[in-house]
Design an enzyme around this catalytic site. Structure first.
Site, mmCIF file in Angstrom:
data_model
loop_
_atom_site.group_PDB
_atom_site.id
_atom_site.type_symbol
_atom_site.label_atom_id
_atom_site.label_comp_id
_atom_site.label_asym_id
_atom_site.label_seq_id
_atom_site.Cartn_x
_atom_site.Cartn_y
_atom_site.Cartn_z
ATOM 1 C CB VAL A 8 -54.870 -6.805 -4.712
ATOM 2 C CG1 VAL A 8 -56.049 -7.431 -3.788
ATOM 3 C CG2 VAL A 8 -55.204 -6.793 -6.258
ATOM 4 C CB CYS A 9 -49.746 -5.036 -4.264
ATOM 5 S SG CYS A 9 -49.234 -5.213 -2.578
ATOM 6 N N GLY A 10 -48.639 -7.420 -4.530
ATOM 7 C CA GLY A 10 -47.967 -8.861 -4.628
ATOM 8 C C GLY A 10 -48.049 -9.344 -3.184
#
Length: 104
Positions: A8-10
């Protein structure tokens, strides 16, 4: 049995490139991994299905909040090394996944 690892990232875009690099390296190793990249806002949709979670280094400020979701389910969670993330180093992150899953 296939292990499902979520990154997960932004927004999901940069981790998508990294996930592709990890998949390429994992395939060369003959690893049975399903690797997907999503926005951190989608984590709750996947939390019951994943075997491990990797989090973009820029989301370190959310670590406690994310651990409150993963710890009760005993899902290993780690931040991706900033240099590995920046270099989109699929091999290094694959090795991190192996360590997390106890397969390294």
């Amino acid at each position: 049995m296939t292990k499902f690892v979520l990154l997960v990232c932004g927004g999901g875009a940069s981790s998508g490139f990294l996930a592709a690099n990890i998949r390429k390296y994992a395939k060369k190793q003959g690893a049975d991994l399903k690797i997907e990249a999503r926005s951190e806002s989608e984590l709750s949709n996947y939390i019951n299905d994943i075997d491990a979670l990797l989090v973009g280094p820029h989301l370190a400020y959310m670590e406690d909040e994310i651990r409150s979701m993963t710890d009760p389910k005993k899902i290993p969670m780690e931040l991706i090394d900033e240099d590995d993330y920046g270099m989109m180093d699929g091999q290094a992150v694959y090795e991190q996944i192996e360590d997390m899953l106890g397969e390294g």
